[in-house]
Design a protein around this motif. Sequence first.
Motif, PDB file in Angstrom:
ATOM      1  N   TRP A 104      -3.646  -3.693  -7.189  1.00  0.00           N
ATOM      2  CA  TRP A 104      -3.069  -3.344  -5.759  1.00  0.00           C
ATOM      3  C   TRP A 104      -2.864  -4.926  -5.219  1.00  0.00           C
ATOM      4  CZ3 TRP A 104      -1.302   1.193  -5.232  1.00  0.00           C
ATOM      5  CH2 TRP A 104      -2.166   2.304  -5.335  1.00  0.00           C
TER       6      TRP A 104
ATOM      7  N   ILE B 145       5.468  -0.025  -0.780  1.00  0.00           N
ATOM      8  CA  ILE B 145       5.161   1.582  -0.943  1.00  0.00           C
ATOM      9  C   ILE B 145       5.808   2.292   0.142  1.00  0.00           C
ATOM     10  CG2 ILE B 145       3.370   3.461  -1.148  1.00  0.00           C
ATOM     11  CD1 ILE B 145       1.672   1.638  -2.539  1.00  0.00           C
TER      12      ILE B 145
ATOM     13  N   ARG C 197      -1.979  -7.304  -1.893  1.00  0.00           N
ATOM     14  CA  ARG C 197      -1.566  -7.375  -0.438  1.00  0.00           C
ATOM     15  C   ARG C 197      -1.123  -8.845  -0.214  1.00  0.00           C
ATOM     16  NH1 ARG C 197      -2.754  -3.532   3.670  1.00  0.00           N
ATOM     17  NH2 ARG C 197      -4.462  -2.935   2.568  1.00  0.00           N
TER      18      ARG C 197
ATOM     19  N   VAL D 277       6.348   4.411   2.850  1.00  0.00           N
ATOM     20  CA  VAL D 277       5.586   5.674   3.522  1.00  0.00           C
ATOM     21  C   VAL D 277       6.335   6.289   4.328  1.00  0.00           C
ATOM     22  CG1 VAL D 277       3.531   5.826   4.910  1.00  0.00           C
ATOM     23  CG2 VAL D 277       3.523   3.953   3.392  1.00  0.00           C
TER      24      VAL D 277
ATOM     25  N   GLU E  20      10.220   8.463  -0.587  1.00  0.00           N
ATOM     26  CA  GLU E  20       9.115   8.062   0.132  1.00  0.00           C
ATOM     27  C   GLU E  20       8.120   8.988  -0.154  1.00  0.00           C
ATOM     28  OE1 GLU E  20      10.736   8.586   4.219  1.00  0.00           O
ATOM     29  OE2 GLU E  20      11.755   6.646   4.272  1.00  0.00           O
TER      30      GLU E  20
ATOM     31  N   LEU F 295       1.133  -3.382  -1.960  1.00  0.00           N
ATOM     32  CA  LEU F 295       1.193  -2.366  -1.109  1.00  0.00           C
ATOM     33  C   LEU F 295       2.352  -2.205   0.029  1.00  0.00           C
ATOM     34  CD1 LEU F 295      -2.770  -2.867  -0.760  1.00  0.00           C
ATOM     35  CD2 LEU F 295      -1.664  -1.125  -1.523  1.00  0.00           C
ATOM     36  N   GLU F 296       2.738  -3.253   0.541  1.00  0.00           N
ATOM     37  CA  GLU F 296       3.734  -3.400   1.446  1.00  0.00           C
ATOM     38  C   GLU F 296       5.158  -2.793   1.095  1.00  0.00           C
ATOM     39  OE1 GLU F 296       1.085  -7.167   1.555  1.00  0.00           O
ATOM     40  OE2 GLU F 296       2.643  -6.029  -0.068  1.00  0.00           O
TER      41      GLU F 296
ATOM     42  N   ALA G  18       0.094   7.742   1.237  1.00  0.00           N
ATOM     43  CA  ALA G  18       1.301   7.530   0.242  1.00  0.00           C
ATOM     44  C   ALA G  18       1.050   7.394  -1.161  1.00  0.00           C
ATOM     45  CB  ALA G  18       2.301   6.769   0.937  1.00  0.00           C
ATOM     46  N   ALA G  19      -0.259   6.528  -1.221  1.00  0.00           N
ATOM     47  CA  ALA G  19      -0.691   6.056  -2.421  1.00  0.00           C
ATOM     48  C   ALA G  19      -1.764   7.132  -3.397  1.00  0.00           C
ATOM     49  CB  ALA G  19      -1.469   4.854  -2.379  1.00  0.00           C
TER      50      ALA G  19
ATOM     51  N   ASP H 229       0.851   7.948   6.206  1.00  0.00           N
ATOM     52  CA  ASP H 229      -0.002   6.443   6.346  1.00  0.00           C
ATOM     53  C   ASP H 229      -0.012   5.853   4.888  1.00  0.00           C
ATOM     54  OD1 ASP H 229      -2.746   7.121   5.053  1.00  0.00           O
ATOM     55  OD2 ASP H 229      -1.985   9.049   6.296  1.00  0.00           O
ATOM     56  N   LEU H 230      -0.431   4.858   4.675  1.00  0.00           N
ATOM     57  CA  LEU H 230      -0.404   4.164   3.476  1.00  0.00           C
ATOM     58  C   LEU H 230      -1.344   4.577   2.281  1.00  0.00           C
ATOM     59  CD1 LEU H 230       0.625   1.667   1.578  1.00  0.00           C
ATOM     60  CD2 LEU H 230      -1.022   0.403   2.417  1.00  0.00           C
ATOM     61  N   ARG H 231      -2.375   4.837   2.822  1.00  0.00           N
ATOM     62  CA  ARG H 231      -3.416   5.403   1.810  1.00  0.00           C
ATOM     63  C   ARG H 231      -3.126   7.088   1.421  1.00  0.00           C
ATOM     64  NH1 ARG H 231      -9.883   5.357   1.511  1.00  0.00           N
ATOM     65  NH2 ARG H 231     -10.048   6.835  -0.532  1.00  0.00           N
TER      66      ARG H 231
END
Lengths: 312, 312
Positions: free
Chosen positions: B295, B237, B297, B239, B162, B234-235, B248-249, B244-246
Motif C-alpha cells: 500500500w 481507491i 500513501r 470510495v 467505486e 490508497l488515495e 473499500a479496500a 470509507d477507505l478501509r
Amino acid sequence: MTEFGFIEHIRKLFAEFPARGFEGIGDDCAILPIGGGEALVFTSDLLTEGVHFLRRATTARELGGKSLAVNLSDVAAMGARPVATLLSVALPRDAAEGWALEFMEGYRALSARYGTPLVGGDTTRSESGITINVTAIGRCPLTHLKRRRDALPGDRVFVAGELGASGTGLQEILAGTPDTPLAAVHRNPEPQVDEGVWLGTRPEVHAMMDLSDGLASDLGHILDLSHVGAEIELERIPVAAGSDLRTAACGGEDYKLLFTAASECAERLAAEFQAQFGHPLYPIGRITSGEGLTWLRNGHPEALDWHGFSHY
Amino acid sequence: MTEFGFIEHIRKLFAEFPARGFEGIGDDCAILPIGGGEALVFTSDLLTEGVHFLRRATTARELGGKSLAVNLSDVAAMGARPVATLLSVALPRDAAEGWALEFMEGYRALSARYGTPLVGGDTTRSESGITINVTAIGRCPLTHLKRRRDALPGDRVFVAGELGASGTGLQEILAGTPDTPLAAVHRNPEPQVDEGVWLGTRPEVHAMMDLSDGLASDLGHILDLSHVGAEIELERIPVAAGSDLRTAACGGEDYKLLFTAASECAERLAAEFQAQFGHPLYPIGRITSGEGLTWLRNGHPEALDWHGFSHY
C-alpha cells in the motif's frame, strides 16, 4: 405447491427467453450443440441432509460417491459421456475437517473411475446441515443423444438392471438396520455410465432416462413427453434379490437406465448388450399409441395405485 | 482447515486427473475450448442462509437476483458473456410457496436483463435453512479470455467502479438498519457483464477477476498466480459515497471488475471505457516484479494489516 408444480412454474417463467442454442428443462440434462457434430449436456443435483441422506446412516465417503453418482447417471441417461464436474458443499462446524476430507475421498474415487476432473465449485460454511450440489458436464456426438420425448408406439421397453435393491435398502435403513447388503446398495449407487454411452451409439434406442424416482413415476415422464402409452408386464420386472415387486416398481434411486427401442432390433440389441457388459437387458413391456401406464398381470390389465418414491 | 486450505487440498486430490480439455480450478471460471476458436466457461456459487444472507434482512426477490448476479459476475470476469444458468434450490417448509415464487421473480428479472435462459437445476425440500446453488455458463472467443495469472510487471491496475458500498451496507444491516441506500446496494449487486465482455475484447487487458472478497484479498490471487507484486495508491481507491477507505479496500461483495492492463494503452483504454459505459475506470496502482501487495500513501509504503472480507 409440489416439486413438479414448481418446476412447471419455472418452465413457464422462462418460456419466452432466448434459447442461446440450448435445449432446456425436461430431460435428464440440458443440451448445447457446440459444432463439429457434438453436444455438451449439463445437469445439477442438490442433496440436503435429512431429506436425501441421514448423516448417521451413511459414511462421508459413501456420500461423496453418491453425490457424484446421481449426476453421472443423468449424463449417461442422455447417451453422453461425463467429462467434468463442479462441486459445491456447505458444511456445518460438526462436519468440517475429517468429515470433509473423507467426503472428498469418496468423490475422488468415483471421479477416478470415470476419469472426470473436478473443474470448479464452491465451499462454504453452513449454519445447519450439510448441503451438496454437483453439476456434471457430458459430451457426445449429437446423433447419440437420447431424449425422453422420442418413444414410439411399438417400441420395446427395457431396464438395464435389476430394480428395488435401493428402495428395500432404504426401508431397512429407516427401520434401524443400516448394515444390510441392500442398505449398502442404497448408499453406493452405481451409475450405468458405460451402458449409457453404449446405448447412445445405437440408433434403435429411442427414449432413455435413468430411474431415480421409481419406474411407476419415471416412465410417466417418457410417456407424457412422447405422447404415448405403455403396457408393462409385472412378471417381467426384474426384482433384485431381497427386494419385492412393489418396491422394484415404485422404489427410487436404483439409477438403472430405462429406455425404449425399436422392437425389430430388440433381440439383437439385448444379445449384444449382454455380450458387451456381461449382464442382461430386461424387456418389461411395450409402448402403445394409447395414454398412460397400464400394468399387465398374465397379459391382463391390473389396476394398481402405484406411484413413485419420495425421499426421507 | 480454512476454505482456501480445503480448496488447495481438493486441487491436489485431482491434480493427476485427465483434463478432458478443461482448464480447471484457479480462475473465476473453468474453461473448455469447444472448437471454432470459442470457449465455454463454467462457475458455481453456493449461498446458504445465515452465512451469505439473513432471511429477515433481504426480500426473496432480492435474493433471487443476487444469487444470479454473483455468478454472472464470475463469467464476466473471464471476459465471457453469460449464456445460460442452472439453479438448485433447497427450501424449508417456511419458505415454500410465496417465498419461492418471489425468489423466482427476482431470478427471472435479472435473467431477462442479460438474456440468460434457465436450462436446468434441481428443487428440493430442506430440513433447515434455504440453500441456493447457481451454475452459470458463459461463452466467448478463446482470444478474449482473461485469466488471473496474466498480470505483467509494469501493468496498470484498474477497478471498474467505486468500492465499499456493499461492505458498508452489510455493516448497516448487521447494525440493525437494513433500510439504508448502501444496505440496498449490498442486497442488489449489479454484475458488470457488459463491461467484462467489452474488456475481454481488449488485448491490452491482461489479468482480470471480480471483487467478491475485497481488494486486499482478491488482488492477492492475481499476484500469486502471476508471480508478481503490486503497489496500490490508497488515495486512488475509489470510495463509494457513504463508505470509507478501509471498507473499500477490505469489504466484500462489490462485484466490480479488477484488472491489469499494459500501461502504454491505459489512457486510451480508460477514455474509451468512459465513452462506452458513461462511468470511469479507476487506475489504483501498478504491477511490479516484486512480491505481494504494497500500500502506498503519498507515494510511500505504509504497513497496513488489511485483509479481505468474511461473510456473516
